[in-house]
Scaffold this active site. Structure first.
Site, mmCIF file in Angstrom:
data_model
loop_
_atom_site.group_PDB
_atom_site.id
_atom_site.type_symbol
_atom_site.label_atom_id
_atom_site.label_comp_id
_atom_site.label_asym_id
_atom_site.label_seq_id
_atom_site.Cartn_x
_atom_site.Cartn_y
_atom_site.Cartn_z
ATOM 1 C CG HIS A 79 -3.305 -3.596 3.610
ATOM 2 N ND1 HIS A 79 -2.468 -2.768 4.506
ATOM 3 C CD2 HIS A 79 -3.911 -2.614 3.116
ATOM 4 C CE1 HIS A 79 -2.441 -1.706 4.156
ATOM 5 N NE2 HIS A 79 -3.574 -1.330 3.332
ATOM 6 C CB CYS A 115 -0.912 -0.021 1.187
ATOM 7 S SG CYS A 115 -2.507 0.873 0.961
ATOM 8 C CD GLU A 124 -0.576 -5.383 6.240
ATOM 9 O OE1 GLU A 124 -0.354 -5.929 5.208
ATOM 10 O OE2 GLU A 124 -0.982 -4.210 6.460
#
Lengths: 690, 95, 236, 95
Positions: free
Chosen positions: C203, C86, C205
């Site tokens: 994302h 990002c 994570e």
């Protein structure tokens, strides 16, 4: 300052929003006439916004004790025990007036302020919720405010990396010229790390950490304590602009200072900036503070002591450091790239002494500023509209006698169309909101259901929450729109917390005491529907002008209703906010209590969302089915069909309510439930459709 | 007649400009020690048909006041020039 | 194997990446302050999501000048693995590690939701545990994810298989309706020619546990670990 | 000597400008039928000390190329004028 230079026709205290009685009280406290700076400090600290002088006597009714309550009202935020190691910190704040003037910055600075209240307890902010109320979205001004507020909350919250996970949006003409923007923040702190906003050790260094000081929002506090008039545009103080990047640096800096044990107390510089933070931290500890204005970093030249002491520039914290740790504190701030200025010391004389070099600009007892505002004994008068509204019968207004056919139709309505109309302001790239052709031949109640589902207050809010980063920090276990409350797991504890913000202006308008009780009960039902046990609340009480008897009649009954519900449902009040003067050109908003509630899920695996999970599951309705106390008074259905907000609202039986919630909670905790959903706006039909 | 308007919208001097101060910090870090102040606003280029230059100016002023700027925290100034046949318009970068 | 997560002023997802790698994957990981210039000892550098420098001026426009970025350039040129997520991807673009730039989302609104992605290239350290054209689910959360490059650059990028993920529907269909932000060719992730620097808008994570809605992100980190141990084993 | 530089950073013609097209749509909706094209960029005002005007221009050009604009999607033009004693600087709105 203004009063002194111009030959003022009116006395200076009138110009600053103080009454003559209050001015005489100040003269008595000081034993002399206050100078302009001192008068400004009193005018802001004794404004309704900071002192709660109208509401304070009533707020004593709230229950504030409880086995889990570590810190109740009085500090920057309430603190509730989660387990033997962790505590939850929460509070909500209203930013209604600034939003009416500049929606984006008004909302953004609202988020910034409430986040700093949580930070002041030494807690890491982990969630933001917002409760918003506007006029109908087809009115261009209301749409402008709605879009501005949502993008302001998103712009600020997303940038500081705190997820915005829940809340509510209501639309009603009553809020057209007075939008409500209540923002709630929740934090987590280890119990042995809780910071208190007290200047407890004499001689401690007093730091101003964060942004430099400008003329932003001077009289922000008194501005919030006045009705918005015709010329509110012109009398607009400098609008406060938020800097979320600076806020993020302030969050990381303050948490590191607490972590390293360099700090005795922290306080956000909210309304009334330096004045309130110094006065309150000193008053709480019974000490004094002496500051030197020459040490305060200024953003604009030629600022007077009056302006520096009253400035409401954003992203600033007052940090009371440990003696001898001055260099370490400055080093932490330098590394995070944030301003840090040693502006004074804690003293033992109980005075807030403001100097400029050697000249004393102001010298006022801290307790007088923070705690000794003369409380206003309000008169109450029962509004005449109550009897008129109660005399109307909603069912006859709807011209329909509910019978078996109604229930049959409603049951089948769920199959025809889920009615996924979106709550999107026109002019957005979404489907147009016309009534499609094939709906004309649907049975009447099916058409009514579709109308309810597409009313902006009920319709799907994805347009709103998809603008919020609701996943950052990797804790959001039930996403917005998927459950009746937001659920966040707490890493390392196996537990989760449920968070919601709920309010209903119409019920509180039609029956204040019942409205107050329902607001608490509604929040508790949403929390229980996720399998969580309700434990505590914070609240925002949005009311019109307190100088009118009707307002205080409504206020006293709403508080009484909320207090009773908190008592019975076991959710003590840990603090909150009162916002008066929500009235423009004499047109008041509905009295609107908004409840922010915390629930605890002891095993995160038992969390529930609100949608059906598997075909063949049993669908059960829990609650009083005999219709006792039921009413369509003040309902969304009545408003959607007739445009009226009238009738006697439903009468809640809190003991039955408690049993209903206990049943749902026990069923969830014993693994009997896949999901649960609370009946609210639009009733059973909408609940089933959703 | 085709005109090109350039509307410059800047944050009011009395209002905090967080973006400006962040960029100033970056420029100083990069060694541009001489930088004293940075303020960042919008540059809006509007191509439009209008009966006359004065008509165009009136329209642009109204648009700037009503939509292109937020009078609470911003101020604006604008210039309007006729667009010659090549589509070139001074004030705006190559159209 | 050791991961390093760069922390810029304004980074938000640094702690989420740290949690995913240490607590979920159980790998060795450390934070790297943005003024550090020595990256010895690290095998994979992550530029996390967030709003470095408040995203002022342009996303990543100021962060790219942080002292650490020179070290990251040398690290990447030396074959070290670099993952920009990002805001991290935006910084890699501004710093010229990868071709193209990010424009504001076509709807002019911040977008936070789960999206479907189709794996376009699984022959690199970041996606070697995925199937070719496999459809996975990951969350996005950005305001400026509308990837752009001129047609010549896009043709070269596509020709060398530089596109790693595309926004798709649940069956892998690629169409304007499955494109949340307007990025050219539904591009969601891009890798450099050497194949050791990946920039992605979704994302990973944030989807390493079923509890939070998905686990496909976990396999991306596992790909890096397996590729690294495989390479060390083969000694290539 | 104190100078005021005004740097205009605009999206390249070939690049999609989502903000520009959205504002154009809004203006048309509000009845400004004459609007043909809208492009939105940044107007950056930099106050700086420099030994000479040419030195100032060189510095501003370098800043604009290196950080104030992204050459992949933007182009810039700039003007530098001395700041007279009153602190006024043409090109920028009241300092």
């Amino acid at each position: 300052g203004r009063g002194q230079e111009q030959g003022q026709s009116r006395p200076s205290w009138w110009e600053l929003g103080l009454t003559e009685a209050e001015y005489r009280e100040i003269v008595e406290i000081l034993g002399r006439e206050p100078n302009w700076t001192e008068l400004g400090m009193f005018s802001v600290m004794w404004s309704e916004h900071c002192s709660y002088k109208h509401s304070r006597p009533y707020l004593k009714l709230f229950p504030t004790q409880g086995s889990r309550i570590l810190i109740g009202p009085g500090e920057n935020a309430g603190v509730i025990r989660l387990d033997e190691r962790w505590a939850v910190v929460m509070k909500c704040e209203s930013h209604n007036h600034p939003v009416a003037v500049e929606p984006y910055q008004g909302a953004a600075t609202g988020v910034g302020g409430i986040v700093r209240d949580i930070l002041a307890m030494g807690a890491r902010p982990v969630a933001i919720l917002d409760s918003l109320r506007f006029g109908p979205p087809d009115d261009p001004r209301s749409r402008f405010l709605f879009q501005g507020v949502v993008s302001g909350i998103a712009g600020y919250g997303n940038c500081i990396g705190v997820p915005t996970v829940g809340g509510e949006v209501y639309f009603d003409e009553a809020y057209a010229s007075n939008p409500l923007c209540n923002v709630m923040c929740v934090g987590l702190v280890e119990i042995d790390r809780i910071a208190r906003a007290r200047a407890s050790e004499v001689g401690s260094p007093v730091f101003l950490v964060g942004a430099s000081t400008g003329r932003d929002g001077i009289h922000g506090a008194t501005f919030a304590s006045q009705e918005l008039g015709e010329d509110s545009e012109a009398s607009r103080p400098n609008v406060q602009v938020g800097d979320p990047f600076m806020e993020k640096l302030a969050i990381e800096t303050c948490l590191e200072l607490v972590e390293r044990g360099y700090v005795i107390g922290i306080q956000d510089m909210g309304a009334a900036g330096i004045t309130s933070s110094c006065a309150e931290t000193a008053a709480r500890a019974g000490t004094g503070i002496e500051i030197d204005l020459d040490k305060v970093p200024l953003r604009e030249s030629g600022m007077t002591p009056y302006e520096i002491m009253l400035s409401e520039s954003q992203e600033r914290m007052l940090v009371i450091g440990k003696s001898g740790r001055e260099n370490e504190i400055a080093e932490v701030c330098r590394r995070w790239g944030i301003g840090c200025a040693l502006i004074g010391r804690v003293t033992d004389d109980g005075m807030l002494t403001v100097k400029r070099g050697e000249i004393i600009e102001a010298r006022v007892p801290a307790k007088a500023l923070a705690e000794q505002v003369p409380v206003v004994l309000s008169r109450e008068s029962r509004p005449s509209y109550i009897d008129e509204e109660w005399s109307r019968d909603p069912v006859s207004l709807l011209g329909a006698k509910p019978g078996p056919s109604l229930l049959a139709e409603l049951a089948s309505a769920g199959k025809t169309r889920s009615g996924k109309a979106r709550c999107e302001p026109e002019g957005e790239p979404g489907e147009p909101e016309k009534e499609p052709e094939e709906e004309k031949d649907l049975p009447r109640f099916s058409r009514d259901l579709l109308k309810c589902l597409s009313s902006p207050t009920i319709a799907d809010k994805a347009w709103v929450y998809s603008q919020y980063d609701h996943m950052v920090q990797n804790n959001t276990a039930v996403l917005p729109g998927a459950g009746d409350a937001a659920v966040l797991r707490v890493k390392g504890t196996g537990k989760a917390i449920a968070l919601t913000m709920d309010g209903n202006g119409r019920y509180a308008y039609l029956d204040p005491e019942m409205g107050g009780a329902i607001a608490v009960a509604e929040a508790a039902r949403n929390v229980v529907s996720t399998g969580a046990e309700p434990v505590a609340i914070t609240n925002c009480l949005n009311f019109p002008n307190p100088e009118k008897g009707e307002t205080m009649w409504q206020f006293s009954r709403v508080v009484r209703g909320m207090a009773l519900a908190c008592e019975i449902l076991g959710t003590p009040v840990t603090g909150g906010n009162v916002s008066f003067y929500n009235e423009t050109l004499g047109k008041p908003v509905y009295p609107t209590p908004v409840v922010g509630m915390l629930g605890i899920i002891h095993d995160v695996k038992q969390r529930l969302s609100s949608g059906f999970v598997r075909e063949g599951d049993i669908v059960a309705l829990i609650g009083p089915l005999d219709g006792r106390g039921a009413s369509l008074g003040g309902s969304e259905y009545l408003k959607v069909k007739t445009g009226l907000v009238t009738g006697k609202p439903p009468q809640i039986d809190l003991d039955v309510e408690k049993r209903v919630q206990r049943t749902c909670l026990r069923a969830a905790q014993s693994g009997l439930l896949h999901s649960a959903h609370d009946c609210s706006e639009g009733g059973l039909a909408v609940t089933l459709a959703e | 007649m085709r005109y090109v308007a350039t509307v410059k919208v800047m944050p009011k001097k009395t209002v905090l400009d967080p973006q400006g101060s962040a960029v100033k910090g970056a420029l100083l870090d990069l060694g541009y020690g001489g930088v004293k102040d940075v303020r960042i606003g919008k540059n809006i280029r509007v191509e439009m048909e209008a009966p006359s230059k004065s008509a165009a100016r009136a329209l642009v002023e109204e648009m700037a006041r009503k939509i292109l700027s937020n009078p609470v925290i911003e101020e604006f100034e604008f210039a309007v020039i006729p667009m010659d046949s090549s589509g070139e318009g001074a004030g705006g970068i190559a159209p | 194997m050791k991961f390093g997560i760069v922390v810029f002023p304004g980074s938000n997802c640094d702690q989420d990446c740290y949690y995913a790698i240490r607590d979920i994957l159980g790998c060795d990981v450390d934070y790297i302050w943005h003024t550090v210039t020595d990256l010895r000892g690290f095998d994979c550098i992550i530029l996390p999501g967030g709003f470095s420098y408040g995203d002022y001026l342009r996303t990543g426009a100021i962060a790219r000048f942080s002292p650490v970025m020179k070290a990251v350039k040398d690290f990447a040129d030396g074959g070290g693995l670099v993952l920009g997520i990002c805001n991290g991807f935006q910084i890699l673009l501004e710093a010229g590690f990868l071709p193209g730039a990010m424009l504001r989302n076509k709807g002019l609104r911040f977008l936070c939701k789960y999206v479907h992605l189709r794996v376009e290239n699984n022959k690199n350290p970041f996606t070697c545990l995925f199937e070719e054209h496999e459809v996975i689910r990951m969350p996005i959360a950005h305001f400026d994810g509308n990837y752009y490059a001129d047609s010549r650059t896009i043709e070269a990028l596509e020709a060398r298989g530089g596109v790693v993920f595309r926004y798709s529907d649940e069956k892998g269909g690629i169409a304007p309706e499955t494109n949340p932000n307007g990025s050219v060719g539904n591009i969601a992730a891009v890798i450099n020619e050497a194949g050791n620097v990946l920039g992605m808008m979704p994302h990973p994570e944030r989807c390493v546990e079923e509890l939070l809605g998905g686990e496909d992100g976990r396999r991306l980190f596992e790909s890096i670990v397996s590729w690294f141990s495989g390479r060390r084993g083969v000694g290539s």
